[in-house]
Design a protein around this motif. Structure first.
Motif, mmCIF file in Angstrom:
data_model
loop_
_atom_site.group_PDB
_atom_site.id
_atom_site.type_symbol
_atom_site.label_atom_id
_atom_site.label_comp_id
_atom_site.label_asym_id
_atom_site.label_seq_id
_atom_site.Cartn_x
_atom_site.Cartn_y
_atom_site.Cartn_z
ATOM 1 N N ALA A 83 64.908 77.687 19.839
ATOM 2 C CA ALA A 83 64.288 76.653 19.009
ATOM 3 C C ALA A 83 64.360 75.290 19.695
ATOM 4 O O ALA A 83 63.392 74.524 19.672
ATOM 5 C CB ALA A 83 64.969 76.603 17.647
ATOM 6 N N GLU A 84 65.482 74.994 20.324
ATOM 7 C CA GLU A 84 65.617 73.730 21.052
ATOM 8 C C GLU A 84 64.660 73.684 22.238
ATOM 9 O O GLU A 84 64.037 72.653 22.498
ATOM 10 C CB GLU A 84 67.049 73.537 21.520
ATOM 11 C CG GLU A 84 68.032 73.222 20.426
ATOM 12 C CD GLU A 84 69.463 73.165 20.921
ATOM 13 O OE1 GLU A 84 69.704 73.376 22.134
ATOM 14 O OE2 GLU A 84 70.355 72.915 20.092
ATOM 15 N N ALA A 85 64.531 74.788 22.956
ATOM 16 C CA ALA A 85 63.628 74.835 24.115
ATOM 17 C C ALA A 85 62.174 74.693 23.663
ATOM 18 O O ALA A 85 61.383 74.002 24.318
ATOM 19 C CB ALA A 85 63.809 76.132 24.874
ATOM 20 N N GLU A 86 61.835 75.319 22.564
ATOM 21 C CA GLU A 86 60.466 75.210 22.048
ATOM 22 C C GLU A 86 60.167 73.786 21.588
ATOM 23 O O GLU A 86 59.083 73.259 21.852
ATOM 24 C CB GLU A 86 60.288 76.170 20.883
ATOM 25 C CG GLU A 86 58.858 76.318 20.422
ATOM 26 C CD GLU A 86 58.754 77.397 19.373
ATOM 27 O OE1 GLU A 86 58.684 77.037 18.180
ATOM 28 O OE2 GLU A 86 58.741 78.577 19.743
ATOM 29 N N ALA A 87 61.127 73.140 20.949
ATOM 30 C CA ALA A 87 60.920 71.753 20.517
ATOM 31 C C ALA A 87 60.776 70.833 21.720
ATOM 32 O O ALA A 87 59.945 69.918 21.723
ATOM 33 C CB ALA A 87 62.088 71.311 19.650
ATOM 34 N N ALA A 88 61.559 71.075 22.771
ATOM 35 C CA ALA A 88 61.460 70.259 23.978
ATOM 36 C C ALA A 88 60.101 70.480 24.660
ATOM 37 O O ALA A 88 59.515 69.533 25.182
ATOM 38 C CB ALA A 88 62.599 70.598 24.927
ATOM 39 N N GLU A 89 59.610 71.706 24.647
ATOM 40 C CA GLU A 89 58.314 72.011 25.247
ATOM 41 C C GLU A 89 57.175 71.312 24.501
ATOM 42 O O GLU A 89 56.276 70.746 25.115
ATOM 43 C CB GLU A 89 58.072 73.534 25.261
ATOM 44 C CG GLU A 89 56.774 73.956 25.860
ATOM 45 C CD GLU A 89 56.692 73.697 27.347
ATOM 46 O OE1 GLU A 89 55.571 73.505 27.857
ATOM 47 O OE2 GLU A 89 57.747 73.685 28.020
ATOM 48 N N VAL A 90 57.243 71.326 23.190
ATOM 49 C CA VAL A 90 56.221 70.647 22.371
ATOM 50 C C VAL A 90 56.268 69.149 22.623
ATOM 51 O O VAL A 90 55.243 68.491 22.763
ATOM 52 C CB VAL A 90 56.408 70.981 20.880
ATOM 53 C CG1 VAL A 90 55.572 70.075 20.003
ATOM 54 C CG2 VAL A 90 56.083 72.440 20.615
ATOM 55 N N GLU A 91 57.491 68.611 22.692
ATOM 56 C CA GLU A 91 57.650 67.171 22.942
ATOM 57 C C GLU A 91 57.123 66.795 24.328
ATOM 58 O O GLU A 91 56.509 65.744 24.501
ATOM 59 C CB GLU A 91 59.129 66.816 22.797
ATOM 60 C CG GLU A 91 59.386 65.330 22.908
ATOM 61 C CD GLU A 91 60.843 65.015 22.705
ATOM 62 O OE1 GLU A 91 61.463 64.480 23.657
ATOM 63 O OE2 GLU A 91 61.361 65.335 21.621
ATOM 64 N N ARG A 92 57.362 67.657 25.290
ATOM 65 C CA ARG A 92 56.909 67.381 26.661
ATOM 66 C C ARG A 92 55.386 67.417 26.761
ATOM 67 O O ARG A 92 54.787 66.675 27.526
ATOM 68 C CB ARG A 92 57.538 68.388 27.611
ATOM 69 C CG ARG A 92 57.339 68.009 29.067
ATOM 70 C CD ARG A 92 58.043 68.938 29.967
ATOM 71 N NE ARG A 92 57.564 70.319 29.684
ATOM 72 C CZ ARG A 92 57.870 71.362 30.395
ATOM 73 N NH1 ARG A 92 58.699 71.243 31.403
ATOM 74 N NH2 ARG A 92 57.395 72.536 30.098
ATOM 75 N N GLN A 93 54.754 68.303 25.994
ATOM 76 C CA GLN A 93 53.299 68.408 26.021
ATOM 77 C C GLN A 93 52.617 67.194 25.392
ATOM 78 O O GLN A 93 51.482 66.892 25.711
ATOM 79 C CB GLN A 93 52.824 69.679 25.317
ATOM 80 C CG GLN A 93 53.132 70.921 26.109
ATOM 81 C CD GLN A 93 52.699 72.169 25.361
ATOM 82 O OE1 GLN A 93 52.278 72.107 24.225
ATOM 83 N NE2 GLN A 93 52.812 73.320 26.031
ATOM 84 N N LEU A 94 53.318 66.524 24.492
ATOM 85 C CA LEU A 94 52.730 65.332 23.865
ATOM 86 C C LEU A 94 52.851 64.186 24.824
ATOM 87 O O LEU A 94 52.187 63.386 25.151
ATOM 88 C CB LEU A 94 53.471 64.992 22.568
ATOM 89 C CG LEU A 94 53.331 66.022 21.466
ATOM 90 C CD1 LEU A 94 54.180 65.606 20.284
ATOM 91 C CD2 LEU A 94 51.888 66.175 21.027
#
Length: 84
Positions: A73-84
């Protein structure tokens, strides 16, 4: 007077199903299912849920699974944040 007694009786009657439902919800189980079971079989459902929770907490693989879910979940949130 009778209304007060009736209200007190209903509160006492629903106390154990509410506790059972809350415990179930705290461990990612269906509140309404366990609340209903608590209304139908109050003491039995509470001890069954308690046994399931104890079995879950004492199982080391469950703790590893929860840790893996948290990391993903932390990795997915970081990935979403990085894409923005």
């Amino acid at each position: 007077m009778m209304v007060d007694l009736f209200f007190g009786f209903v509160c006492a009657l629903l106390w154990l199903p509410l506790v059972t439902g809350y415990c179930a919800y705290s461990y990612n189980r269906s509140f309404w299912l366990w609340f209903t079971l608590g209304c139908v079989l109050p003491i039995v459902s509470f001890f069954v849920l308690l046994g399931l929770i104890c079995r879950q907490e004492l199982n080391p693989s469950y703790k590893l699974l929860e840790e893996a879910k948290r990391i993903l979940a932390e990795a997915e949130a970081a990935e979403v944040e990085r894409q923005l």
